[in-house]
Design an enzyme around this catalytic site. Structure first.
Site, short mmCIF file in Angstrom:
data_model
loop_
_atom_site.label_atom_id
_atom_site.label_comp_id
_atom_site.label_asym_id
_atom_site.label_seq_id
_atom_site.Cartn_x
_atom_site.Cartn_y
_atom_site.Cartn_z
N GLU A 147 69.06 -36.49 -83.21
CA GLU A 147 70.03 -37.45 -83.72
C GLU A 147 69.59 -38.07 -85.04
O GLU A 147 68.56 -38.74 -85.09
CB GLU A 147 70.24 -38.57 -82.69
CG GLU A 147 71.24 -39.61 -83.11
CD GLU A 147 71.43 -40.68 -82.05
OE1 GLU A 147 72.45 -41.38 -82.11
OE2 GLU A 147 70.55 -40.82 -81.16
N GLU A 179 78.55 -44.16 -76.22
CA GLU A 179 77.26 -44.85 -76.22
C GLU A 179 77.42 -46.25 -76.79
O GLU A 179 77.96 -46.45 -77.86
CB GLU A 179 76.22 -44.11 -77.05
CG GLU A 179 74.85 -44.79 -76.97
CD GLU A 179 73.87 -44.30 -78.02
OE1 GLU A 179 72.73 -43.99 -77.64
OE2 GLU A 179 74.24 -44.24 -79.21
#
Length: 290
Positions: A146, A240
């Site tokens: 990420e 998220e």
């Protein structure tokens, strides 16, 4: 498309005490739960797998590196600690029945040197992942690295940089997670960023510009959904966000205020918005797609 909810909305240490959350996540319309796995050696993977299978949920995991560990570091012990932690995360994810692990798995969130990344740091991180990737293949777990915004890391901020990094690692098991919160800060436009990931795109986080309920901020969701439809993306789309008062975790994510009436409104209302966008959005040509 498979929809997931990240457990960091509720807790920083998901365990047996949280198993009653699983039926609620399923009932809210999710296909899976993404386990925020900060301490993989203490995660009850086997019992979780049995309960998730009973409820009918799949899982992924989201992991970060602890302090004093880094694949970028000159210090061999720091690199060893990072590799060991990632390997434990991979094994715990596999034992839990997960097929994918994601996160900024190169250095701890919030670690800065005060200068840009160096060639040596890049080389050490590439070498680290070339060493770890065979274990990921062995246990059957895909890896999605990420890129984070500039306020959380200096190493990988954009999809383009992360794609270049994956090119050098050169292992089909290691790819990219694109998080709309970070992309909304660092990318010129979300559509071309998704296209730039190319073959490396493995996972998506849907997070609003303020980490609140998806659809209530300024993320360009129309472009986002049009682009993922254009490339026939059909894997995980995970909401998220983070609880509002989870101590160090909330502080690390800079959650200083309530982002919704209650934390779980973010995934539970957000998934309704994501499902509507999935069904309503039309494919269109995205700038930079030629």
């Amino acid at each position: 498309m498979k929809f997931g909810a990240n457990s960091f909305v509720w807790t920083d240490s998901f365990g047996v005490k949280d198993f009653d959350l699983l039926p609620r996540v399923k009932g809210a319309g999710f296909d899976g739960i993404e386990i925020g796995m900060l301490t993989p050696t203490s995660f009850p993977a086997t019992s979780f797998r049995k309960e998730a299978e009973r409820v009918g949920l799949k899982c992924t995991s989201c992991c970060v590196l602890p302090k004093n560990s880094s694949l970028l570091s000159e210090d061999k012990e720091a690199r060893r600690k990072a590799r060991s932690h990632i390997e434990n995360c991979l094994k715990a994810t596999a034992d839990a029945g997960g097929k994918l692990i994601c996160g900024p798995l190169y250095s701890p969130v919030g670690h800065f040197t005060g200068v840009r990344r160096t060639v040596d740091e890049w080389s050490r991180a590439v070498e680290g992942w070339q060493e770890i990737a065979p274990l990921a293949e062995k246990v059957g777990v895909q890896v999605a690295l990420e890129p984070l915004n500039r306020f959380e890391t200096y190493f990988l901020n954009t999809v383009a940089d992360t794609a270049d990094f994956c090119d050098e690692v050169d292992n089909p098991n290691v790819g990219i997670l694109i998080d709309t919160f970070h992309a909304n800060i660092e990318e010129k436009s979300i559509g071309p960023a998704i296209l730039r990931a190319g073959k490396h795109l493995k996972h998506l986080h849907s997070s609003e510009s303020d980490r609140g309920i998806p659809g209530t901020g300024n993320v360009n969701w129309q472009e986002f959904f049009a682009t993922i439809k254009s490339i026939h993306y059909n894997d995980w789309l995970v909401i998220e966000s983070f609880g509002f008062s989870l101590g160090e975790l909330s502080a690390a994510a800079s959650i200083w205020r309530d982002l919704a009436p209650i934390p779980e409104a973010i995934p539970f209302q957000g998934v309704q918005f994501l499902r509507r966008m999935t069904s309503q959005t039309k494919i269109h040509e995205v700038a930079g797609s030629d």
